[in-house]
Design an enzyme around this catalytic site. Structure first.
Site, PDB file in Angstrom:
ATOM      1  NE  ARG A  12      -3.598   0.023   2.413  1.00 57.00           N
ATOM      2  CZ  ARG A  12      -4.198  -0.702   3.374  1.00 57.00           C
ATOM      3  NH1 ARG A  12      -3.886  -0.508   4.650  1.00 57.00           N
ATOM      4  NH2 ARG A  12      -5.064  -1.640   3.052  1.00 57.00           N
ATOM      5  CE1 TYR A  13       0.694   4.482   4.193  1.00 53.80           C
ATOM      6  CE2 TYR A  13       0.723   2.256   5.082  1.00 53.80           C
ATOM      7  CZ  TYR A  13       0.227   3.544   5.094  1.00 53.80           C
ATOM      8  OH  TYR A  13      -0.745   3.889   6.001  1.00 53.80           O
TER       9      TYR A  13
ATOM     10  NE  ARG B 196       5.183   2.285   6.162  1.00 55.84           N
ATOM     11  CZ  ARG B 196       4.872   3.431   5.550  1.00 55.84           C
ATOM     12  NH1 ARG B 196       5.482   3.779   4.433  1.00 55.84           N
ATOM     13  NH2 ARG B 196       3.927   4.221   6.047  1.00 55.84           N
TER      14      ARG B 196
ATOM     15  CB  CYS C  95      -4.724 -15.846  16.034  1.00 54.33           C
ATOM     16  SG  CYS C  95      -4.650 -14.825  14.560  1.00 54.33           S
TER      17      CYS C  95
ATOM     18  CB  CYS D 155      -9.202 -10.613  18.599  1.00 55.59           C
ATOM     19  SG  CYS D 155      -7.539 -11.040  19.126  1.00 55.59           S
TER      20      CYS D 155
ATOM     21  CB  CYS E 210      -9.892 -10.140  14.068  1.00 54.37           C
ATOM     22  SG  CYS E 210      -8.515 -10.275  12.913  1.00 54.37           S
TER      23      CYS E 210
ATOM     24  NE  ARG F 293      -4.772  -8.298   7.553  1.00 59.61           N
ATOM     25  CZ  ARG F 293      -3.803  -7.873   8.373  1.00 59.61           C
ATOM     26  NH1 ARG F 293      -3.386  -8.637   9.364  1.00 59.61           N
ATOM     27  NH2 ARG F 293      -3.253  -6.701   8.168  1.00 59.61           N
TER      28      ARG F 293
ATOM     29  CG  ASP G 215      -9.765  -1.141  10.688  1.00 58.32           C
ATOM     30  OD1 ASP G 215      -9.518   0.067  10.554  1.00 58.32           O
ATOM     31  OD2 ASP G 215      -8.883  -2.024  10.752  1.00 58.32           O
TER      32      ASP G 215
ATOM     33  CG  ASP H 246      -5.574   1.196   8.269  1.00 62.35           C
ATOM     34  OD1 ASP H 246      -5.243   1.813   7.235  1.00 62.35           O
ATOM     35  OD2 ASP H 246      -4.990   0.167   8.665  1.00 62.35           O
TER      36      ASP H 246
ATOM     37  CE  LYS I  73      -1.362   1.131  10.196  1.00 65.08           C
ATOM     38  NZ  LYS I  73      -0.951   0.537   8.911  1.00 65.08           N
TER      39      LYS I  73
HETATM   40  C1  LIG Z   1      -0.156  -0.463   8.837  1.00 63.00           C
HETATM   41  C2  LIG Z   1       0.403  -0.878   7.563  1.00 63.00           C
HETATM   42  C3  LIG Z   1       1.751  -0.662   7.272  1.00 63.00           C
HETATM   43  C4  LIG Z   1       2.715  -0.031   8.238  1.00 63.00           C
HETATM   44  O1  LIG Z   1       2.389   1.295   8.513  1.00 63.00           O
HETATM   45  P1  LIG Z   1       3.323   2.142   9.489  1.00 63.00           P
HETATM   46  O2  LIG Z   1       2.572   3.423   9.661  1.00 63.00           O
HETATM   47  O3  LIG Z   1       4.630   2.293   8.798  1.00 63.00           O
HETATM   48  O4  LIG Z   1       3.470   1.363  10.755  1.00 63.00           O
HETATM   49  C5  LIG Z   1       2.209  -1.065   6.042  1.00 63.00           C
HETATM   50  N1  LIG Z   1       1.399  -1.626   5.126  1.00 63.00           N
HETATM   51  C6  LIG Z   1       0.098  -1.835   5.377  1.00 63.00           C
HETATM   52  C7  LIG Z   1      -0.746  -2.450   4.326  1.00 63.00           C
HETATM   53  C8  LIG Z   1      -0.451  -1.467   6.605  1.00 63.00           C
HETATM   54  O5  LIG Z   1      -1.744  -1.693   6.857  1.00 63.00           O
HETATM   55  S1  SF4 Z   2      -6.497  -9.258  16.036  1.00 59.55           S
HETATM   56 FE1  SF4 Z   2      -6.932 -10.828  14.457  1.00 59.55          FE
HETATM   57  S2  SF4 Z   2      -4.945 -11.301  13.572  1.00 59.55           S
HETATM   58 FE2  SF4 Z   2      -4.558 -10.274  15.527  1.00 59.55          FE
HETATM   59  S3  SF4 Z   2      -4.350 -11.941  17.033  1.00 59.55           S
HETATM   60 FE3  SF4 Z   2      -6.472 -11.277  17.068  1.00 59.55          FE
HETATM   61  S4  SF4 Z   2      -7.516 -12.644  15.633  1.00 59.55           S
HETATM   62 FE4  SF4 Z   2      -5.335 -12.793  15.203  1.00 59.55          FE
END
Ligand SMILES: *Cc1c(COP(=O)(O)O)cnc(C)c1O
Ligand code: SF4
Length: 361
Positions: free
Chosen positions: A90-91, A94, A103, A107, A110, A112, A271, A308, A315
């Site tokens: 996305r960025y 990174r 996991c 949670c 979550c 995801r 989210d 996000d 973010k």
């Molecule tokens: C959160 C996230 C990051 C890392 O973001 P930072 O602000 O650098 O911690 C990188 N890629 C994705 C897809 C993310 O959701």
């Molecule tokens: S927030 Fe989602 S990915 Fe993170 S530990 Fe909990 S269930 Fe797993």
């Protein structure tokens, strides 16, 4: 078998298993646990003081999960920003690399939720190799975040194989591990794991404490071990209704994190994820929490409050209004609400031009 593996094996995975211990009617929850997996290991279960408390709400399915008609399954559009499976780019510099579908606890809030612990998150040796190939093919990637699921549920051997693969790519400068294991299964942080991890510096670890009751002697010991291995520890909390939607609770959490050598990094606005609407708070409450932290406790303990952005915008930080006006005079409000004026300096013309060029890079 190691202690952590045994604990994992003894996890509660069906609502019926709650009845004996807590006397709740499991029937309405069966359907929920079928839609979204349940796993509460005996360590985390032991942190519950009473039905409905902040620990319970994070771990035990609720009927509300199936009543959510507002939120989409993948609001961050991670799937749209995946050039190869299980990798989100996305960025510019990174990537987020999903290396484990499991996991130590599922949670309820979550992000995801649509895929963790289920059949539609397929991670194999082959998908990981494709991820490594992608990272190798893009030298602009200098930061790799291992996530999942939870990367620390992999065996030491599998994780070491991934870390070695990443370290063989010269353009990868830093590696981060995103894991909830220090919170939900701290026994996993064994001396052998830490001896392995410390070979891959610069390595950072961001964990995910949401409530002061999650900070125990055992989790403090796990974090101490990681910190002693030179791994800088950060924390990413999610603002959750009925868990930590209270400035006093958040302040206590941030202070306790520092006392176990974990630096608060982010507080996330929850989210808009299908099945989690009942956890969402207003954005104003998040801003109020930051206002209650800044100046009132150690600056080290004040994270960034971020949303996000739905749609994959990344973010976006939100701050209380400390800046009242910006011109030749800069009028500022401090943490007590008192106004102060700073006399601005002029900005040289060349600097403006240079920064305009940099922005285009
Ligand atoms: C959160 C996230 C990051 C890392 O973001 P930072 O602000 O650098 O911690 C990188 N890629 C994705 C897809 C993310 O959701
Ligand atoms: S927030 Fe989602 S990915 Fe993170 S530990 Fe909990 S269930 Fe797993």
């Amino acid at each position: 078998m190691e202690t952590w593996q045994k604990l994992l094996q003894e996890s509660i995975t069906r609502p019926g298993d709650l009845t004996r211990r807590f006397g709740v009617d499991p029937r309405p929850l069966e359907q929920v646990a079928e839609a979204y997996p349940m796993r509460v290991n005996p360590y985390y279960l032991g942190l519950i003081k009473q039905v409905g408390d902040p620990i319970w709400r994070q771990a035990v399915p609720s009927e509300e999960e199936l009543q959510d008609s507002v939120c989409p399954a993948d609001p961050l559009e991670e799937e749209n920003q995946s050039p190869v499976p299980n990798l989100v780019h996305r960025y510019p510099d990174r990537v987020l690399f999903l290396v484990c579908s499991e996991c130590a606890m599922y949670c309820r809030f979550c992000t995801r939720k649509r895929k963790v612990g289920g059949e539609n998150m397929v991670i194999t040796r082959e998908t990981i190799e494709r991820g490594l190939d992608y990272i190798r093919s893009k030298p602009e990637i200098r930061d790799v975040i291992l996530s999942g699921g939870d990367p620390l549920l992999l065996s030491d051997e599998r994780l070491e194989w991934i870390l070695k693969g990443l370290r063989a790519i010269p353009s990868v400068e830093i590696i981060r591990i995103g894991t909830r294991v220090p919170v939900v299964l701290p026994q996993r942080i064994t001396p052998a794991l830490v001896r392995m991890l410390r070979k891959f510096h610069p390595l950072f670890l961001n964990t995910h404490f949401n409530h002061p009751d999650e900070i125990t002697e055992t989790s403090a010991k796990a974090c101490g071990r990681l910190a002693d291995a030179g791994i800088p520890l950060g924390n990413q909390s999610v603002l959750l209704r009925g868990v930590n939607d209270d400035p006093a609770v958040m302040k206590r959490l941030m202070q306790k994190l520092l006392s176990i050598r974990v630096k608060p990094y982010y507080i996330y606005q929850a989210d808009m994820v299908q099945g989690t609407d009942h956890f969402r708070t207003s954005v104003e409450e998040g801003i109020e929490i930051i206002r209650a932290l800044r100046g009132h406790t150690s600056g080290m303990g004040v994270p960034a409050f971020v949303i996000d952005a739905p749609g994959g915008g990344g973010k976006i930080p939100l701050l209380p209004d400390y800046l009242q006006s910006l011109g030749e005079q800069v009028v500022l409000k401090n943490y007590l609400g008192e106004s102060y004026t700073y006399l601005n300096a002029a900005r040289p013309v060349e600097t403006e031009r240079r920064s305009a060029v940099n922005d285009r890079d």
